[in-house]
Design a protein around this motif. Structure first.
Motif, PDB file in Angstrom:
ATOM      1  N   CYS A  24      36.665  48.846  36.892  1.00 47.34           N
ATOM      2  CA  CYS A  24      38.078  48.734  36.791  1.00 47.34           C
ATOM      3  C   CYS A  24      38.502  47.366  37.536  1.00 47.34           C
ATOM      4  O   CYS A  24      38.207  47.322  39.064  1.00 47.34           O
ATOM      5  CB  CYS A  24      38.792  49.632  37.192  1.00 47.34           C
ATOM      6  SG  CYS A  24      40.475  49.426  37.526  1.00 47.34           S
ATOM      7  N   ALA A  25      38.866  46.363  37.089  1.00 47.24           N
ATOM      8  CA  ALA A  25      39.109  44.788  37.805  1.00 47.24           C
ATOM      9  C   ALA A  25      40.672  44.957  37.843  1.00 47.24           C
ATOM     10  O   ALA A  25      41.242  45.053  36.946  1.00 47.24           O
ATOM     11  CB  ALA A  25      38.395  43.962  37.218  1.00 47.24           C
ATOM     12  N   ALA A  26      41.127  44.496  39.129  1.00 47.21           N
ATOM     13  CA  ALA A  26      42.514  44.250  39.145  1.00 47.21           C
ATOM     14  C   ALA A  26      42.798  42.706  39.230  1.00 47.21           C
ATOM     15  O   ALA A  26      41.815  41.959  39.783  1.00 47.21           O
ATOM     16  CB  ALA A  26      43.149  44.828  40.456  1.00 47.21           C
ATOM     17  N   SER A  27      43.763  42.458  38.651  1.00 43.87           N
ATOM     18  CA  SER A  27      43.923  40.929  38.538  1.00 43.87           C
ATOM     19  C   SER A  27      45.465  40.635  38.345  1.00 43.87           C
ATOM     20  O   SER A  27      46.045  41.674  38.212  1.00 43.87           O
ATOM     21  CB  SER A  27      43.192  40.102  37.177  1.00 43.87           C
ATOM     22  OG  SER A  27      44.208  40.881  36.078  1.00 43.87           O
ATOM     23  N   GLY A  28      45.819  39.282  38.721  1.00 42.45           N
ATOM     24  CA  GLY A  28      47.157  38.968  38.987  1.00 42.45           C
ATOM     25  C   GLY A  28      47.628  38.403  40.370  1.00 42.45           C
ATOM     26  O   GLY A  28      46.607  38.276  41.116  1.00 42.45           O
ATOM     27  N   SER A  29      48.812  38.626  40.593  1.00 39.16           N
ATOM     28  CA  SER A  29      49.303  38.018  41.773  1.00 39.16           C
ATOM     29  C   SER A  29      49.070  39.216  42.917  1.00 39.16           C
ATOM     30  O   SER A  29      50.052  40.132  43.267  1.00 39.16           O
ATOM     31  CB  SER A  29      50.659  37.580  42.019  1.00 39.16           C
ATOM     32  OG  SER A  29      50.872  36.616  40.970  1.00 39.16           O
ATOM     33  N   ILE A  30      48.052  39.275  43.472  1.00 42.74           N
ATOM     34  CA  ILE A  30      47.555  40.483  44.470  1.00 42.74           C
ATOM     35  C   ILE A  30      47.536  40.041  45.938  1.00 42.74           C
ATOM     36  O   ILE A  30      46.790  38.951  46.158  1.00 42.74           O
ATOM     37  CB  ILE A  30      46.337  41.140  43.967  1.00 42.74           C
ATOM     38  CG1 ILE A  30      46.465  41.882  42.741  1.00 42.74           C
ATOM     39  CG2 ILE A  30      45.925  42.338  44.957  1.00 42.74           C
ATOM     40  CD1 ILE A  30      45.217  42.310  41.988  1.00 42.74           C
ATOM     41  N   ARG A  31      48.114  40.391  46.788  1.00 41.61           N
ATOM     42  CA  ARG A  31      48.053  39.963  48.080  1.00 41.61           C
ATOM     43  C   ARG A  31      46.973  41.168  49.018  1.00 41.61           C
ATOM     44  O   ARG A  31      46.192  40.627  49.690  1.00 41.61           O
ATOM     45  CB  ARG A  31      49.383  40.326  48.873  1.00 41.61           C
ATOM     46  CG  ARG A  31      49.260  39.921  50.450  1.00 41.61           C
ATOM     47  CD  ARG A  31      50.519  40.102  51.269  1.00 41.61           C
ATOM     48  NE  ARG A  31      51.601  38.999  51.094  1.00 41.61           N
ATOM     49  CZ  ARG A  31      52.690  39.095  50.151  1.00 41.61           C
ATOM     50  NH1 ARG A  31      53.124  40.532  49.725  1.00 41.61           N
ATOM     51  NH2 ARG A  31      53.340  38.166  50.086  1.00 41.61           N
ATOM     52  N   SER A  32      47.175  42.510  48.605  1.00 38.16           N
ATOM     53  CA  SER A  32      46.185  43.235  49.176  1.00 38.16           C
ATOM     54  C   SER A  32      45.973  44.538  48.371  1.00 38.16           C
ATOM     55  O   SER A  32      46.777  45.018  47.488  1.00 38.16           O
ATOM     56  CB  SER A  32      46.259  43.514  50.539  1.00 38.16           C
ATOM     57  OG  SER A  32      47.786  44.383  50.398  1.00 38.16           O
ATOM     58  N   ILE A  33      44.940  45.404  48.373  1.00 39.43           N
ATOM     59  CA  ILE A  33      44.794  46.328  47.778  1.00 39.43           C
ATOM     60  C   ILE A  33      44.317  47.511  48.688  1.00 39.43           C
ATOM     61  O   ILE A  33      43.374  47.304  49.507  1.00 39.43           O
ATOM     62  CB  ILE A  33      43.653  46.528  46.614  1.00 39.43           C
ATOM     63  CG1 ILE A  33      44.004  45.341  45.593  1.00 39.43           C
ATOM     64  CG2 ILE A  33      43.492  47.871  45.908  1.00 39.43           C
ATOM     65  CD1 ILE A  33      42.807  45.012  44.315  1.00 39.43           C
TER      66      ILE A  33
END
Length: 123
Positions: free
Chosen positions: A22-31
């Motif tokens: 599962c890959a997170a993408s986009g405007s991400i500051r932190s997870i």
């Protein structure tokens, strides 16, 4: 502007293995936390495994010793290695992530879900 994309589902025989991503993408500051859930039609969505950004993990009792969750923070990706699979593992698997998007205030976390990936275990 933030999305989660799952991959790796499919058909496997009982006793076999699959690896979900599962890959997170986009405007991400932190997870923060990343979690796998699964759902059988007509039932609630149940937690399978979760991993925090410090690497600590927790598992549903039904998958302990068979499934392993891991993450690659550089790739904003979480994995679920599923071994010794059983027919009762058949479900749609969903990825969830708690994310601070770059377009909101620092520290404001939001929950995001993937679209789900079907896992079918045959006898």
């Amino acid at each position: 502007q933030v999305q989660l994309v799952e991959s790796g589902g499919g058909l496997v025989q009982a006793g076999g293995s699959l690896r979900l991503s599962c890959a997170a993408s986009g405007s991400i500051r932190s997870i923060n936390r990343m979690t796998w859930y699964r759902q059988v039609p007509g039932n609630q969505r149940d937690l399978v495994a979760g991993i925090n950004n410090d690497g600590s993990t927790n598992y549903a009792d039904s998958v302990k010793g068979r499934f392993t969750i891991s993450r690659d923070n550089a790739k904003n990706t979480v994995y679920l290695q599923m071994n010794s699979m059983e027919i009762d593992d058949t479900a749609v698997y969903y990825c969830n992530a708690i994310i601070n998007p770059a377009y909101v205030a620092r520290g404001v976390m939001r929950a995001y879900w993937g679209q789900g990936t079907q896992v079918t275990v045959s006898s």
